[in-house]
Every structure is written in C-alpha cells, then in structure tokens.
Enzyme design. Sequence first.
Site, PDB file in Angstrom:
ATOM      1  N   GLU A  28       2.459   5.090   0.627  1.00  8.04           N
ATOM      2  CA  GLU A  28       3.551   5.048  -0.356  1.00  8.04           C
ATOM      3  C   GLU A  28       4.709   5.918   0.116  1.00  8.04           C
ATOM      4  OE1 GLU A  28       1.477   6.204  -3.960  1.00  8.04           O
ATOM      5  OE2 GLU A  28      -0.058   4.737  -3.485  1.00  8.04           O
ATOM      6  N   SER A  35      -7.091  11.859  -7.675  1.00 10.70           N
ATOM      7  CA  SER A  35      -6.342  12.051  -8.918  1.00 10.70           C
ATOM      8  C   SER A  35      -6.883  13.301  -9.609  1.00 10.70           C
ATOM      9  CB  SER A  35      -6.532  10.824  -9.805  1.00 10.70           C
ATOM     10  OG  SER A  35      -6.452  11.185 -11.171  1.00 10.70           O
ATOM     11  N   LYS A  78     -10.732   7.972  -8.068  1.00  8.07           N
ATOM     12  CA  LYS A  78      -9.561   7.526  -7.311  1.00  8.07           C
ATOM     13  C   LYS A  78      -9.504   7.959  -5.848  1.00  8.07           C
ATOM     14  CE  LYS A  78      -6.047   6.034  -9.536  1.00  8.07           C
ATOM     15  NZ  LYS A  78      -5.446   4.773  -9.158  1.00  8.07           N
ATOM     16  N   HIS A  85       5.416 -15.795   0.608  1.00  6.25           N
ATOM     17  CA  HIS A  85       5.664 -15.515  -0.820  1.00  6.25           C
ATOM     18  C   HIS A  85       4.458 -14.806  -1.443  1.00  6.25           C
ATOM     19  CE1 HIS A  85       8.953 -18.561  -0.578  1.00  6.25           C
ATOM     20  NE2 HIS A  85       8.082 -19.134   0.249  1.00  6.25           N
TER      21      HIS A  85
END
Length: 461
Positions: free
Chosen positions: A297, A284, A290, A162
Amino acid sequence: MSTSGKKTILGKIHPDVLSFTVGKDPVLDLDLALWDCIGTAAHVTMLSKMKVKTPVLSEKESGQVVKGLIEIMRESAAGKFTISVADQDVHLAVERRLTESLGDLGRKVHTGRSRNDQVAVDIRLHMRDQILGLIEETTQLAASLVKFAKKNVKIPMVGRTHLQPAMPSSVALWSTAYAESLLDDLLMVEAAYTLNDRCPLGSAAGYGVPLPIDRNLTARLLGFSTPHHNVFHASNARGKDEAVVLAACTQIMLTLSRMAEDLILFSMPEFGYFVLPPELCTGSSIMPQKYNPDVLELIRAKSAIVMGYGTTANTIMKAMPGGYNRDLQDTKELYMEGMRVTRGSLRIMTLMTDSLSVRSAKVRDGFSAGVFATDRALELVAGGMPFRDAYQYVRSNLDELESADPDVALAAKTHLGGTAGLDFKEYQMRIKVVVKGARLRRRSSERTISKLLGVSFPLDT
Ligand code: ARG
C-alpha cells in the site's frame, strides 16, 4: 524578533531571512559534502595548471588543498562535518573549514567559480553515484521476478482485462511482464544518466569568467564525458537535471505501483493466488487475525509522491527566467527525496518477490469455462470458419462452453512472448548487460577520482 544582521561569509543577513533562505540546506547538503570536496579538488587542480602570469595557486599549494579536502571527506564520512546556518550551505562550510586549516589558501579556492556551478557539479556527481545504485537495485528486482517466473513456470493463472476473467495466462507471464517493464524503465534511467554526464564547472554564475580556465580538464578530472558547451545553458540545466531523473524514477515507481496493486488483490483471501510471507506483513492493534500488505500500500502511495516531486520540479522551472534563481535550491530536495524513496521501494519489493509463494490449487480454481471462449473461437477458425462467425457462435452458445485444460491452453501459445514462448535467457542476458555496464561505470569513476585525489577512492574509513 531581532532586526540586526547575522554575520556570514557573505556579509550580514537578517536572521529570519537567513533561516528562511537557508531552509534545509544544512542537513540536505551533508549528502553533498563528499562531492563538493571532489569538485573543489578538480577545480583547484585546474587552477594550479592555468596559464597566467601570477598563478592563483602553485601545484604544491593545490596538493595541500586536496589534502585538506580529503580530511574534510573523512570527517564527513565519520559524521563529524557540520554545516551551520551561518555557513548557509555545504559550499561555504567547506571553504570555511579549508580557511581554518590552510589560511589564505582556503580563501583562494573560490577563484573563477560560483556556488551556482559548484552546486550543479555536486548534484551531478551525487546523481551519477545514485543512478548507478538505482540501476543495480532495479535489475535486482527484475532478476528476482525472472527467478520467480522460472520457479513457477508451469502454473496457469487467469489473465484479466477490466479485472474480469479474460484468457488463460500464467504466473510466469505475469511476473516477467513486470521484469521487462523495469528493464524498459531503465532506458529512461539511461537517458537521465547520459544527460547528467556533462560537467557544468567553469560556467560560474552562468556567464563564465575572464580567466583562461580549462573546462575540458575539470570535466576529465571528474570523469564526465564532456563539459556543457554554452555556459549559460550549463547554468539553466540545473533543475532540468533533477526533473529528468525524477521522471525516470516515476516510471519505475509506476511499475512498482501496478505490481503492488496486483499483489494486494491476488493475495486477498477471495483470490488467494499468492501468499505474502507473514513477516513481511503487519498486524492490526485490534483484530488478531490480520496480516496486512502495508508495504504494498505504501509503495502505491509513494509512487504518487515521487510523481508529485517530478511535477513540482517541472513546475518550479516552468516560469523561471533564464539564469540562476534561488528557486532551484528547492529542486535539490525533491531529487534527493525522490531518489531515496525509489531506491527504498525497489529494495523492499525485491524482498517481497524473493519470498513470494504461489498457491497453485487456488490459481487453477480461478479458471471458468468463459476464460477459454476466445481459444474455442480460434479452434473453430482452425476448422475454416471466419473469425467473426466463430465469435458470434461462441457468444450465442456460452452455456455450451466447456472448461478446458489450462495447461494445454498455456502450451498452445508458443509464439514470441506468449505463455509457452517466454525467453528467460533473453531476460537474464538483458539484466547481465545492464549490471555489467553499471559496474564498469562505477569502477571507472572511482579510478578517476582516486587519481584526482591521489588516494584510493572510496576512502577507507
Ligand atoms: N544552496 C544554493 C542552491 O542550492 C547554492 C547556490 C546559491 N547561489 C546563489 N547565487 N545564491 O541553489
């Protein structure tokens, strides 16, 4: 809008209908050109040996056709073979090219076959080659994960359920789990390979032909284990073949997606367990600090895409009546794209894994006293207390729970597949067996095709 028909090998067709029905075939079919030529070489070789009063082609003529086909294969490898909309697809383009160079001989090659069995055999040959590449790339990632596990074998990591801290685990347990998952996924790939290893050639439009064709011979010439038996089934198996491969690709992508999700989570600064090398991250346009895990992804998104392709392929077939229907043309693109995406994802994940590093202080910091609660209950059991009482005792006295040594906790799980019971050699052996099998199969099909063409295959360019 023109209403006059556009001339094709198969008669006049309204230009809009032609372009709608042809779709992306002039581009997609370029990938099939090589295999179409090989399938045709087997077909004409068989025709030249067929026992009929008036031979369709002599053995000499079939040799000439094979030479013409090799020329087209070379052209295709050099990017010089083209398929026009008027050709419709690779099958008619190859026939046109043969007719241009060999005249009537080119007009004989389609004797006793249909584009339906032709495209089916092309896809199966393409697939055999692709599946063997897929297997090798899957094992490369599995091997990289095992290497990563060995390198970090002593590093503990919190195991989660979980997403909540659960029990002591290790970096090696995490990474070999994904290696094993890939090896299991390869069992689906193996099933896809076996189902694909049947030759549909000679089924023609799906109902055979009134000629004494030798379907065992064409299957053998192309290196298939066997022809499909029932010709109607051979025709209906198109589409299913693609869907089964997509199902296997989906399982691989699901493994990659969950692994990607773990990496995204565990590499964010709040966890900081893993470090993705900066050159494998993207920046970025506004925030200079970043380093984003875009690759991971996209793997997550691509697993949805491949799954979607599989679902689409199944849905295309679901209510399709028996026999060839043009719907099947659209399953070809799904398969080709799904395979391309899966193989690309495997390669980029291997690159990621090869250069992944662990921050051992951070993973150790992740341990709280609660992570040892189950181990503590089992200690009480060792002292004679029934498990449920031990569980209740620990649960009621969580404040007293002391943090233990994660290294000791890891060393205590000596049973099969536990943190101290991982068999790296077994993983390496499984990988070795699979790679060896794939390479043997590749060599064997290359030898068979070389024999068929009379030149060494793959062709040297
Ligand atoms: N491009 C077609 C396909 O992929 C080739 C077969 C066409 N056959 C036919 N009967 N129209 O399915």
